[in-house]
Design a protein around this motif. Structure first.
Motif, mmCIF file in Angstrom:
data_model
loop_
_atom_site.group_PDB
_atom_site.id
_atom_site.type_symbol
_atom_site.label_atom_id
_atom_site.label_comp_id
_atom_site.label_asym_id
_atom_site.label_seq_id
_atom_site.Cartn_x
_atom_site.Cartn_y
_atom_site.Cartn_z
ATOM 1 N N ASN A 1 -12.069 -4.235 -6.733
ATOM 2 C CA ASN A 1 -12.678 -5.316 -5.965
ATOM 3 C C ASN A 1 -13.876 -5.835 -6.750
ATOM 4 O OD1 ASN A 1 -13.800 -7.054 -4.145
ATOM 5 N ND2 ASN A 1 -14.016 -5.581 -2.491
ATOM 6 N N PRO A 2 -13.874 -7.117 -7.142
ATOM 7 C CA PRO A 2 -15.006 -7.661 -7.902
ATOM 8 C C PRO A 2 -16.320 -7.653 -7.126
ATOM 9 C CG PRO A 2 -13.511 -9.409 -7.196
ATOM 10 C CD PRO A 2 -12.831 -8.109 -6.913
ATOM 11 N N LEU A 3 -16.246 -7.538 -5.796
ATOM 12 C CA LEU A 3 -17.451 -7.493 -4.964
ATOM 13 C C LEU A 3 -17.727 -6.067 -4.516
ATOM 14 C CD1 LEU A 3 -16.781 -10.674 -2.806
ATOM 15 C CD2 LEU A 3 -18.173 -10.474 -4.884
ATOM 16 N N PHE A 4 -17.493 -5.117 -5.411
ATOM 17 C CA PHE A 4 -17.616 -3.699 -5.083
ATOM 18 C C PHE A 4 -19.017 -3.319 -4.602
ATOM 19 C CE2 PHE A 4 -17.110 0.742 -5.320
ATOM 20 C CZ PHE A 4 -18.230 1.271 -5.943
ATOM 21 N N GLN A 5 -19.055 -2.497 -3.557
ATOM 22 C CA GLN A 5 -20.314 -1.951 -3.059
ATOM 23 C C GLN A 5 -20.247 -0.437 -3.153
ATOM 24 O OE1 GLN A 5 -20.917 -3.370 0.909
ATOM 25 N NE2 GLN A 5 -20.971 -5.522 0.313
ATOM 26 N N ALA A 6 -21.236 0.163 -3.748
ATOM 27 C CA ALA A 6 -21.231 1.613 -3.962
ATOM 28 C C ALA A 6 -21.096 2.383 -2.662
ATOM 29 C CB ALA A 6 -22.514 2.030 -4.690
ATOM 30 N N SER A 7 -21.615 1.824 -1.576
ATOM 31 C CA SER A 7 -21.564 2.526 -0.288
ATOM 32 C C SER A 7 -20.149 2.673 0.230
ATOM 33 C CB SER A 7 -22.408 1.767 0.741
ATOM 34 O OG SER A 7 -21.899 0.452 0.915
ATOM 35 N N ALA A 8 -19.196 1.890 -0.354
ATOM 36 C CA ALA A 8 -17.817 1.938 0.128
ATOM 37 C C ALA A 8 -16.985 2.999 -0.576
ATOM 38 C CB ALA A 8 -17.148 0.580 -0.063
ATOM 39 N N ALA A 9 -17.534 3.647 -1.606
ATOM 40 C CA ALA A 9 -16.751 4.577 -2.423
ATOM 41 C C ALA A 9 -16.138 5.693 -1.596
ATOM 42 C CB ALA A 9 -17.632 5.156 -3.526
ATOM 43 N N PHE A 10 -16.891 6.261 -0.691
ATOM 44 C CA PHE A 10 -16.393 7.374 0.110
ATOM 45 C C PHE A 10 -15.229 6.931 0.998
ATOM 46 C CE2 PHE A 10 -16.450 10.118 3.898
ATOM 47 C CZ PHE A 10 -16.280 11.357 3.285
ATOM 48 N N ILE A 11 -15.384 5.773 1.637
ATOM 49 C CA ILE A 11 -14.337 5.252 2.516
ATOM 50 C C ILE A 11 -13.077 4.942 1.722
ATOM 51 C CG2 ILE A 11 -13.694 3.312 3.994
ATOM 52 C CD1 ILE A 11 -16.588 3.178 4.900
ATOM 53 N N ILE A 12 -13.237 4.387 0.519
ATOM 54 C CA ILE A 12 -12.087 4.037 -0.317
ATOM 55 C C ILE A 12 -11.251 5.279 -0.605
ATOM 56 C CG2 ILE A 12 -11.386 3.243 -2.612
ATOM 57 C CD1 ILE A 12 -13.951 1.462 -2.505
ATOM 58 N N LYS A 13 -11.884 6.367 -0.995
ATOM 59 C CA LYS A 13 -11.136 7.589 -1.318
ATOM 60 C C LYS A 13 -10.469 8.157 -0.065
ATOM 61 C CE LYS A 13 -12.947 8.928 -5.705
ATOM 62 N NZ LYS A 13 -12.930 10.037 -6.670
ATOM 63 N N ASP A 14 -11.106 7.996 1.075
ATOM 64 C CA ASP A 14 -10.480 8.421 2.331
ATOM 65 C C ASP A 14 -9.207 7.626 2.603
ATOM 66 O OD1 ASP A 14 -12.213 10.410 2.941
ATOM 67 O OD2 ASP A 14 -13.305 9.342 4.505
ATOM 68 N N VAL A 15 -9.265 6.316 2.366
ATOM 69 C CA VAL A 15 -8.100 5.459 2.597
ATOM 70 C C VAL A 15 -6.974 5.829 1.637
ATOM 71 C CG1 VAL A 15 -7.233 3.094 2.435
ATOM 72 C CG2 VAL A 15 -9.422 3.547 3.559
ATOM 73 N N LEU A 16 -7.287 6.008 0.358
ATOM 74 C CA LEU A 16 -6.266 6.361 -0.632
ATOM 75 C C LEU A 16 -5.598 7.690 -0.276
ATOM 76 C CD1 LEU A 16 -8.096 5.376 -3.963
ATOM 77 C CD2 LEU A 16 -6.505 4.018 -2.598
ATOM 78 N N THR A 17 -6.395 8.629 0.169
ATOM 79 C CA THR A 17 -5.843 9.931 0.570
ATOM 80 C C THR A 17 -4.978 9.790 1.816
ATOM 81 O OG1 THR A 17 -7.733 11.101 -0.382
ATOM 82 C CG2 THR A 17 -6.420 12.294 1.250
ATOM 83 N N ALA A 18 -5.422 8.960 2.760
ATOM 84 C CA ALA A 18 -4.644 8.767 3.991
ATOM 85 C C ALA A 18 -3.269 8.170 3.678
ATOM 86 C CB ALA A 18 -5.406 7.847 4.951
ATOM 87 N N ILE A 19 -3.201 7.254 2.718
ATOM 88 C CA ILE A 19 -1.922 6.636 2.343
ATOM 89 C C ILE A 19 -0.937 7.698 1.860
ATOM 90 C CG2 ILE A 19 -0.805 5.095 0.678
ATOM 91 C CD1 ILE A 19 -3.366 3.385 0.737
ATOM 92 N N ILE A 20 -1.393 8.563 0.949
ATOM 93 C CA ILE A 20 -0.495 9.590 0.397
ATOM 94 C C ILE A 20 -0.163 10.642 1.444
ATOM 95 C CG2 ILE A 20 -0.331 11.468 -1.288
ATOM 96 C CD1 ILE A 20 0.126 8.656 -2.415
ATOM 97 N N LYS A 21 -1.141 11.046 2.244
ATOM 98 C CA LYS A 21 -0.868 12.063 3.262
ATOM 99 C C LYS A 21 0.182 11.584 4.259
ATOM 100 C CE LYS A 21 -4.907 15.083 3.387
ATOM 101 N NZ LYS A 21 -5.993 15.645 4.240
ATOM 102 N N LYS A 22 0.127 10.305 4.623
ATOM 103 C CA LYS A 22 1.115 9.782 5.570
ATOM 104 C C LYS A 22 2.487 9.676 4.900
ATOM 105 C CE LYS A 22 0.233 9.186 9.023
ATOM 106 N NZ LYS A 22 0.351 10.063 10.220
ATOM 107 N N PHE A 23 2.493 9.381 3.610
ATOM 108 C CA PHE A 23 3.753 9.282 2.863
ATOM 109 C C PHE A 23 4.479 10.622 2.800
ATOM 110 C CE2 PHE A 23 6.258 9.076 -1.096
ATOM 111 C CZ PHE A 23 6.951 7.892 -0.908
ATOM 112 N N ILE A 24 3.734 11.718 2.802
ATOM 113 C CA ILE A 24 4.348 13.041 2.668
ATOM 114 C C ILE A 24 4.446 13.789 3.996
ATOM 115 C CG2 ILE A 24 3.582 13.252 0.277
ATOM 116 C CD1 ILE A 24 1.311 15.049 1.203
#
Length: 306
Positions: free
Chosen positions: A72-95
């Motif tokens: 995201n070109p408008l990246f905010q450092a405060s969003a880093a934790f939420i982003i990793k949570d979302v990425l993990t949620a995607i894979i966890k639901k896939f499996i």
């Protein structure tokens, strides 16, 4: 400034034979493509741009290493934790196993329309939760289909006894072969087989080279369908069965296939799997509502109302 955040995962396919280090190319490619389709679908419908990057595989091993990457070109450092949570949620639901308490089509549609509107804005505001992502992943029909294709491809390879999934170096799940089925959609529940359906033919396909769909009337509704019964089609192509009017009917095994557009249930598709018999009912009439816009006729298809 453009920034990227990634989360590493791996899928390890463990064989019955501990000395085996090979896997069917069809199994692996189907599994990888279905995961890619799953990620693309999530990005397309939510506006949250997630990419899939595969890494070089370890020699002598059948293990997929990959990163889910959010940019995201408008990246905010405060969003880093939420982003990793979302990425993990995607894979966890896939499996994960499919939910046992399936929502009705109406409930699923309402939930997902709300999710389509809210997910991206909540994500950008740093307020998106894993629970909200899971609700979307559980009830999007195409996501469930891609997930099902992955696990079916793994199940169809009899050499695979379990799949190990890691985030970085930590195992997040080990799925045993008996549990593969709980992640696969039962097509019998998604599609409806109508036995001894009586379909009146309004536009048959008369040439073998044509890829057009047949047209007919079933229970006072005009439908289009493909015919999969080759014996019946050969009788039509050879002229053994002749269509002289819209009073010819078939008694058949009719498959009604659910369709979804943006997670709204759309007009279903139909397919004739087998023709049991056919006949002529001269007393039957079909009411046709002609469109004001003239359509081009299809080559190889006879319109019995022209």
């Amino acid at each position: 400034m453009s920034e990227e955040i990634s989360q590493s995962f791996s899928f390890r396919y463990i064989f019955e034979d501990e000395k085996q280090h090979e896997i069917s190319a069809e199994t692996l490619l189907t599994a990888e493509l279905s995961l890619l389709d799953y990620i693309h679908r999530f990005s397309k419908k939510t506006g949250i741009q997630v990419g899939l990057v595969y890494k070089t595989r370890e020699p002598g091993s059948v293990q997929d290493y990959f990163d889910l990457v959010w940019s995201n070109p408008l990246f905010q450092a405060s969003a880093a934790f939420i982003i990793k949570d979302v990425l993990t949620a995607i894979i966890k639901k896939f499996i994960s196993p499919n939910p046992k308490n399936k929502l009705s089509d109406e409930e699923s549609t309402k939930l997902n329309i709300a999710n389509y509107i809210d997910l991206k804005s909540k994500f950008e505001a740093g307020k998106l939760t894993a629970e909200e992502v899971n609700a979307f992943l559980d009830n999007d029909s195409k996501l469930k289909k891609y997930k099902s294709i992955f696990w079916k491809s793994v199940k169809d390879d009899s050499q695979i006894k379990k799949v190990e999934i890691k985030r970085d170096t930590n195992v997040i799940q080990l799925v045993q072969r008996p549990d593969f089925d709980s992640r696969i959609i039962d097509e019998k529940q998604e599609n409806e087989i109508i036995h001894n359906a009586k379909v009146f033919i309004t536009s048959p396909v008369l040439t073998k080279e044509s890829n057009e769909m047949w047209s007919g009337e079933y229970e006072n509704q005009l439908i289009k369908f493909y015919v999969k019964d080759n014996d019946f089609k050969n009788k039509v192509f050879s002229g053994e069965i002749v269509f002289k009017g819209a009073t010819i009917f078939i008694d058949c095994e009719l498959k009604k296939i659910k369709q979804f557009e943006d997670n709204r249930e759309a007009k279903p598709k139909y397919q004739v799997d087998e023709v049991n018999s056919w006949g002529d009912d001269p007393n039957h009439t079909i009411k046709i509502e002609h469109s004001t816009k003239k359509e081009n006729s299809n080559a190889g298809q006879l319109n019995l109302f022209e």
